[in-house]
Design an enzyme around this catalytic site. Structure first.
Site, short mmCIF file in Angstrom:
data_model
loop_
_atom_site.label_atom_id
_atom_site.label_comp_id
_atom_site.label_asym_id
_atom_site.label_seq_id
_atom_site.Cartn_x
_atom_site.Cartn_y
_atom_site.Cartn_z
N CYS A 85 0.86 -1.18 0.00
CA CYS A 85 0.00 0.00 0.00
C CYS A 85 0.90 1.23 0.00
CB CYS A 85 -0.90 -0.01 1.23
SG CYS A 85 -1.92 1.46 1.41
N CYS B 205 -5.32 6.26 -3.73
CA CYS B 205 -4.63 4.97 -3.68
C CYS B 205 -3.21 5.18 -4.21
CB CYS B 205 -5.36 3.93 -4.50
SG CYS B 205 -4.50 2.35 -4.62
#
Length: 262
Positions: A78, A201
């Site tokens: 991530c 994101c």
């Protein structure tokens, strides 16, 4: 839940992508309890977050990052979470303004300057193209699809169709992209594991920047990305068929800390 635990946690966000971060250097967190992670990330019954991150000790680097999606399962890299855990490590005094840490996809370097965290991402040497979209892995799998207009789009509905329809149960993150100018793109992302649109994101905008360059939608090697949660910058160098020196830069901000009984 009633596990008899009293957990201390910190909440961070990077362009609206928010995370629960726990200092697990004493290994007190039950890492295989998916129900606990999902409970903590639940916005109605728990703390609420797009994901949960554990900071752990590591013999090969300054610390280790263990990342969970909001559904409770450990997941792939991530980018925004990586930037947030770097800011958290500095808050704990583990690092100063630069670091190297371990994640599921290997070692990452990062540094903090002028309130922004720059994270070095993995090299990318494979991009698959179809007539309407591109697919690549920037630490997590990403579908990149260029659109005429993003405003008013139902990203959750359209993203879910592609996430399951094209990629099955394992799935992929789905990025919808609108070109603003030669070095600027708007991006909206449906994230697997969250199973909804997120405000930003990190691995997704990295995938978008590289895909747009690779297929001639931009000539720039520094790409500005506009997400709902705020601006991010992706830089890279192309050497042959490989994208190297890939960096993701943006804010990573402490929101609050607390304790929760579970």
């Amino acid at each position: 839940m009633d596990l008899g635990l009293q957990l201390s946690f910190f909440k961070y966000q990077g362009t609206g992508n928010d995370f629960i971060i726990i200092d697990n250097r004493l290994e007190i967190f039950p890492k295989n309890n998916t129900k606990l992670v999902a409970f903590l990330c639940n916005r109605k019954f728990g703390i609420g977050a797009d994901g949960l991150i554990l900071l752990e000790s590591d013999t090969m680097s300054d610390f280790k990052m263990v990342y969970y999606n909001a559904d409770g399962h450990q997941s792939t890299m991530c980018g925004n979470g990586g930037r947030c855990i770097v800011a958290f490590a500095r808050k704990l005094g583990i690092i100063n303004d630069s670091t190297q840490f371990s994640a599921v996809d290997g070692l990452h370097s990062a540094h903090i300057a002028n309130g922004l965290v720059t994270l070095y991402m993995n090299e990318v040497d494979e991009i698959r193209s179809k007539p309407k979209y591109h697919f690549l892995n920037t630490g997590s799998p990403h579908h990149v699809q260029l659109m005429e207009e993003l405003d008013g789009m139902d990203v959750k509905l359209e993203g879910a169709k592609l996430r399951y329809g094209l990629y099955g149960q394992e799935g992929s993150n789905i990025n919808f992209v609108q070109k603003v100018d030669n070095d600027t793109f708007k991006v909206r992302t449906y994230e697997r594991g969250v199973e909804d649109e997120t405000l930003s994101c990190g691995t997704g905008v990295t995938a978008v920047a590289i895909a747009m360059h690779h297929y001639g939608n931009t000539s720039a090697e520094q790409i500005h990305i506009e997400t709902i949660g705020g601006p991010l910058t992706v830089s890279f160098q192309k050497k042959g068929d490989t994208y190297t020196n890939v960096t993701l830069t943006g804010p990573a901000e402490f929101v609050f800390k607390g304790e929760i009984a579970c």
